[in-house]
Design a protein around this motif. Structure first.
Motif, short mmCIF file in Angstrom:
data_model
loop_
_atom_site.label_atom_id
_atom_site.label_comp_id
_atom_site.label_asym_id
_atom_site.label_seq_id
_atom_site.Cartn_x
_atom_site.Cartn_y
_atom_site.Cartn_z
N LEU A 43 -2.51 5.99 -1.40
CA LEU A 43 -1.37 5.11 -1.18
C LEU A 43 -1.87 3.67 -1.14
N SER A 44 -1.39 2.84 -2.07
CA SER A 44 -1.77 1.43 -2.12
C SER A 44 -0.51 0.59 -1.90
N VAL A 45 -0.51 -0.20 -0.83
CA VAL A 45 0.67 -0.98 -0.45
C VAL A 45 0.32 -2.47 -0.53
N GLY A 46 1.19 -3.24 -1.15
CA GLY A 46 0.99 -4.69 -1.24
C GLY A 46 2.31 -5.39 -1.50
N TYR A 47 2.22 -6.64 -1.97
CA TYR A 47 3.42 -7.39 -2.33
C TYR A 47 3.02 -8.47 -3.30
N SER A 48 3.99 -9.04 -4.00
CA SER A 48 3.66 -9.84 -5.18
C SER A 48 2.96 -11.16 -4.85
N ALA A 49 3.20 -11.71 -3.66
CA ALA A 49 2.59 -13.00 -3.32
C ALA A 49 1.27 -12.84 -2.57
N CYS A 50 0.73 -11.63 -2.55
CA CYS A 50 -0.50 -11.32 -1.79
C CYS A 50 -1.72 -11.60 -2.64
N HIS A 51 -2.52 -12.58 -2.24
CA HIS A 51 -3.69 -13.01 -3.02
C HIS A 51 -4.69 -11.87 -3.20
N TRP A 52 -5.06 -11.20 -2.10
CA TRP A 52 -6.08 -10.16 -2.20
C TRP A 52 -5.57 -8.90 -2.89
N CYS A 53 -4.25 -8.72 -2.90
CA CYS A 53 -3.69 -7.61 -3.70
C CYS A 53 -3.98 -7.85 -5.18
N HIS A 54 -3.80 -9.11 -5.63
CA HIS A 54 -4.09 -9.44 -7.02
C HIS A 54 -5.57 -9.28 -7.33
N VAL A 55 -6.41 -9.67 -6.37
CA VAL A 55 -7.86 -9.57 -6.58
C VAL A 55 -8.26 -8.11 -6.76
N MET A 56 -7.80 -7.24 -5.85
CA MET A 56 -8.18 -5.83 -5.95
C MET A 56 -7.59 -5.19 -7.21
N ALA A 57 -6.40 -5.60 -7.59
CA ALA A 57 -5.81 -5.07 -8.83
C ALA A 57 -6.68 -5.41 -10.03
N HIS A 58 -7.12 -6.66 -10.09
CA HIS A 58 -7.93 -7.10 -11.23
C HIS A 58 -9.30 -6.41 -11.23
N GLU A 59 -9.91 -6.30 -10.05
CA GLU A 59 -11.26 -5.75 -9.97
C GLU A 59 -11.29 -4.23 -10.18
N SER A 60 -10.28 -3.55 -9.65
CA SER A 60 -10.34 -2.08 -9.61
C SER A 60 -9.26 -1.39 -10.43
N PHE A 61 -8.00 -1.79 -10.25
CA PHE A 61 -6.92 -1.04 -10.88
C PHE A 61 -6.79 -1.35 -12.38
N GLU A 62 -7.35 -2.46 -12.82
CA GLU A 62 -7.37 -2.77 -14.25
C GLU A 62 -8.64 -2.26 -14.93
N ASP A 63 -9.56 -1.72 -14.13
CA ASP A 63 -10.84 -1.24 -14.65
C ASP A 63 -10.69 0.21 -15.14
N GLN A 64 -11.04 0.46 -16.40
CA GLN A 64 -10.81 1.78 -16.99
C GLN A 64 -11.61 2.87 -16.29
N ASP A 65 -12.88 2.61 -15.96
CA ASP A 65 -13.70 3.64 -15.32
C ASP A 65 -13.13 4.04 -13.95
N THR A 66 -12.73 3.02 -13.17
CA THR A 66 -12.13 3.31 -11.86
C THR A 66 -10.84 4.09 -12.04
N ALA A 67 -10.02 3.66 -13.01
CA ALA A 67 -8.76 4.36 -13.26
C ALA A 67 -8.99 5.81 -13.66
N ASP A 68 -9.99 6.05 -14.49
CA ASP A 68 -10.28 7.42 -14.92
C ASP A 68 -10.63 8.29 -13.72
N TYR A 69 -11.43 7.74 -12.80
CA TYR A 69 -11.81 8.52 -11.61
C TYR A 69 -10.59 8.80 -10.74
N LEU A 70 -9.76 7.78 -10.53
CA LEU A 70 -8.55 7.96 -9.74
C LEU A 70 -7.65 9.02 -10.38
#
Length: 677
Positions: A43-70
């Motif tokens: 469960l990943s909870v955030g909101y659109s104006a959250c700076h660190w939500c964007h950071v984690m999205a870019h670093e992890s959720f946009e990463d293909q290897d991480t996505a494959d493992y998830l």
């Protein structure tokens, strides 16, 4: 290829629609899928104006290897906390209990029965500062699920049982009195920062609800210390970097004690609440600074947050393109001396740097400064400063703008309706009142169904699928009550009554009078969320108490008055102990102790000059929580107008409280005295 979030109405969820992660929205199907595959839920909870939500999205959720493992080992669920505050509240309580802190992004691992067993917030892509990497966390959770299932189930069961048993003790169910409010004021005085205004240390949040309590306490008791804390805090914030010195409006909070460097996201709820606070401060003191800030903040909301459908968007992001293609926090708002010179020329740039506190070293990052209004002995040419401000604002508008979260949240729009209605009335700005009416109309047309049940959100004129929670019903009712008092249109009182009927029937415990954040017929979570304390906005509990009390004053309803009094029992318990976190409850308690007063203004017509003058005087009265009805003697729009004739053929005002009425008056000065104006 887009994932399941492509059909969402939440801009935050839509930002993740193209992630390689196979996201699910929060729905029963996600947990059925986890059960079928025998895997845990991320469960990943955030909101659109959250700076660190964007950071984690870019670093992890946009990463293909991480996505494959998830995708291989989890069912991943993404939640916008602003759409589902109930889901956010339940699991944030678990995170805070387990780790001692919380925040967003919130990262929680659940069993297929939605029971949490491992918690965190932001996880970096590589181990950093004692934090494991996100991949290490995923591998550890997967291993525990595969090899230590009994242990995981035991932990999850204990946590769920603990959360389920946390129903709030209701105190002694008596209303707060003079003693509790005096103790609350003493507690606030101890926490007050006399040098910088506000309460506590860094980070410093605008204490909107506490300021309303202080203003009401002063109005009722004459306590100068309460007014001084409110006025000084408002001035410090308005002079600081937390306030947008060019475009108006407030950022979410200050990272320092001095209000200098903000976290730059701008939220609708903050600006609605603070607009109303500054308007009320002006009403109490006549402060020109308060008038300016109230109007600039109202204009900011209408200019930058209003949607084409007439509602108000949730937020502006903290980050924007810094001109090089790189997203940076505050890039839209900060200035270097060189940038001032480029726009203004040498002489005006030097003046602007002195006036706005821009230095060569900078007050922010990389030599840039957040604009402020430092206290100076120097007298500035107001006309020249206005010209500088206009030129800087025009130049700033050519920069890449921060993103906007366009979803319309019912509760926050209710707060905006109240603020804009009153600010428009106080300062002779009918355009602001019209904006309040348009937003209220959207809430009725789009958010209300045939049973007057509220949808939490809408986007592009289409209601979202999530049910309204207590704060939605309470804040929208509060907005409608304010609009009724300002416009003289009784339909808004009727709509408020429909919403408060839901509060009584679906959100209130009949035995104790306690309130729940979700309706009795809402989706069942592992715990029914319930929280009377204010956070960034009034809690649903205390907002409901205020709206119930106002509606009772308008209608004479004993049922609504009794429900308000029972809800305020929690303020008696918490007010003396944690006044900073139940400010709106304390403000409502002030209204209860004052009556509240009921004002009926009657005249031959709403447009009659004498009626208009008495109505305005009534609205400008400082009596805490006073309600105002205006109309002709024949009107049936408001119960307060019944049996209220003109006096010698002239417009008149009737003031009552606690079943006792003053003699009617036709004189504005006498009405002003009767209402503490």
């Amino acid at each position: 290829m887009p994932n399941r979030l492509a059909q969402a109405t939440s801009p935050y969820l839509l930002q993740h629609a193209d992630n390689p992660v196979d996201w699910w929205p929060w729905e029963a199907g996600a947990f059925e899928e986890a059960r079928r595959r025998d895997v845990p839920v991320l469960l990943s909870v955030g909101y659109s104006a959250c700076h660190w939500c964007h950071v984690m999205a870019h670093e992890s959720f946009e990463d293909q290897d991480t996505a494959d493992y998830l995708n291989a080992h989890f069912v991943s669920v993404k939640v916008d906390r602003e759409e589902r505050p109930d889901v956010d509240a339940v699991y944030m309580e678990a995170v805070q209990a387990a780790t001692g802190h919380g925040g967003w992004p919130m990262t929680v691992f659940l069993t297929p029965d939605a029971e949490p067993f491992y918690f965190g917030t932001y996880f970096p892509p590589e181990p950093r500062q004692g934090m494991p990497s996100f991949r290490q966390v995923l591998q550890g959770v997967h291993q525990a699920w595969q090899e230590r299932r009994d242990e995981v189930a035991d932990v999850a069961g204990k946590i769920a049982a603990d959360l389920a048993g946390r129903e709030i003790a209701f105190g002694d169910a008596q209303v707060p009195g003079e003693q509790e409010l005096a103790q609350a004021l003493l507690g606030l005085t101890r926490d007050y920062d006399p040098k910088r205004g506000g309460f506590g240390g860094a980070p410093k949040f605008p204490p909107s609800m506490v300021l309303e309590f202080l203003l009401r306490h002063h109005a009722r008791t004459g306590a100068e210390g309460a007014l001084q804390m409110a006025a000084d805090t408002c001035e410090r914030m308005a002079r600081g970097g937390i306030y947008d010195q060019l475009g108006g409006g407030f950022a979410r909070y200050s990272v320092d004690r001095d209000w200098t460097v903000p976290h730059f996201e701008k939220m609708l709820y903050d600006n609605a609440l603070l607009c109303r606070v500054y308007a009320h401060l002006w009403r109490s003191t006549g402060s020109e600074l308060a008038r300016r800030v109230a109007l600039e903040t109202a204009d900011f909301m209408v200019r930058e947050l209003r949607t084409p459908e007439g509602g108000f968007a949730s937020a502006l992001d903290a980050d924007s393109d810094d001109g090089t293609g790189r997203h940076a926090e505050g890039a839209y708002y900060v200035w270097t001396p060189a940038q001032l010179r480029e726009v203004l020329g040498e002489a005006d740039a030097e003046l602007a740097a002195r006036y706005f506190g821009v230095t060569e070293e900078g007050t922010f990052e990389e030599g840039a400064s957040v604009l402020q209004l430092p206290q100076r002995d120097e007298v500035f040419d107001a006309e020249r400063i206005d010209g500088i401000r206009e030129r800087l604002l025009a130049a700033r508008s050519s920069r890449p703008a921060p993103g906007r979260d366009d979803k319309v949240v019912a509760a926050w729009n209710g707060l905006a309706v109240a603020a804009l209605a009153e600010t428009g009335a106080y300062f002779g700005r009918p355009d602001l009142t019209e904006a309040a009416v348009a937003a209220a109309d959207l809430l009725v047309r789009v958010h209300l169904d045939e049973q007057a049940a509220l949808a939490r959100t809408s986007k592009d004129g289409r209601a979202g699928v999530n049910a309204g929670v207590l704060e939605d019903y309470a804040d929208v009712a509060e907005g409608f009550l304010a609009l009724a008092s300002v416009t003289g249109e009784g339909a808004w009182l009727d709509f408020a009554g429909l919403l408060l009927g839901h509060v009584l029937a679906r959100f209130t415990d009949e035995e104790s009078g306690a309130l729940f954040d979700t309706a009795a017929d809402a989706e069942r979570l592992i715990r029914r969320p319930q929280d009377p304390t204010d956070n960034a906005a009034p809690s649903g509990w205390t907002a409901a108490a205020g709206a119930l009390l106002g509606y009772a004053a308008h209608t004479g309803s004993v049922r609504h008055r009794t429900a308000a009094e029972r809800a305020l029992g929690v303020v008696k318990a918490l007010g003396p102990r944690v006044p900073r976190f139940i400010g709106w409850g304390l403000a409502v308690a002030e209204a209860l102790l004052d009556g509240p007063r009921e004002v009926a203004v009657v005249g031959p017509a709403l447009e009659d000059p004498g009626t208009v003058a008495l109505h305005r005087t009534a609205l400008l009265g400082t009596a805490p929580g006073a309600v105002v009805a205006v109309g002709t003697p024949e009107s049936d729009a408001f119960p307060l107008l019944a049996d209220r004739p003109l006096v010698d053929g002239r417009p008149a005002a009737y003031v009552c409280r606690n079943f006792t009425c003053d003699a009617p008056t036709t004189e504005n000065d006498r009405l002003r005295v009767a209402l503490g104006g």
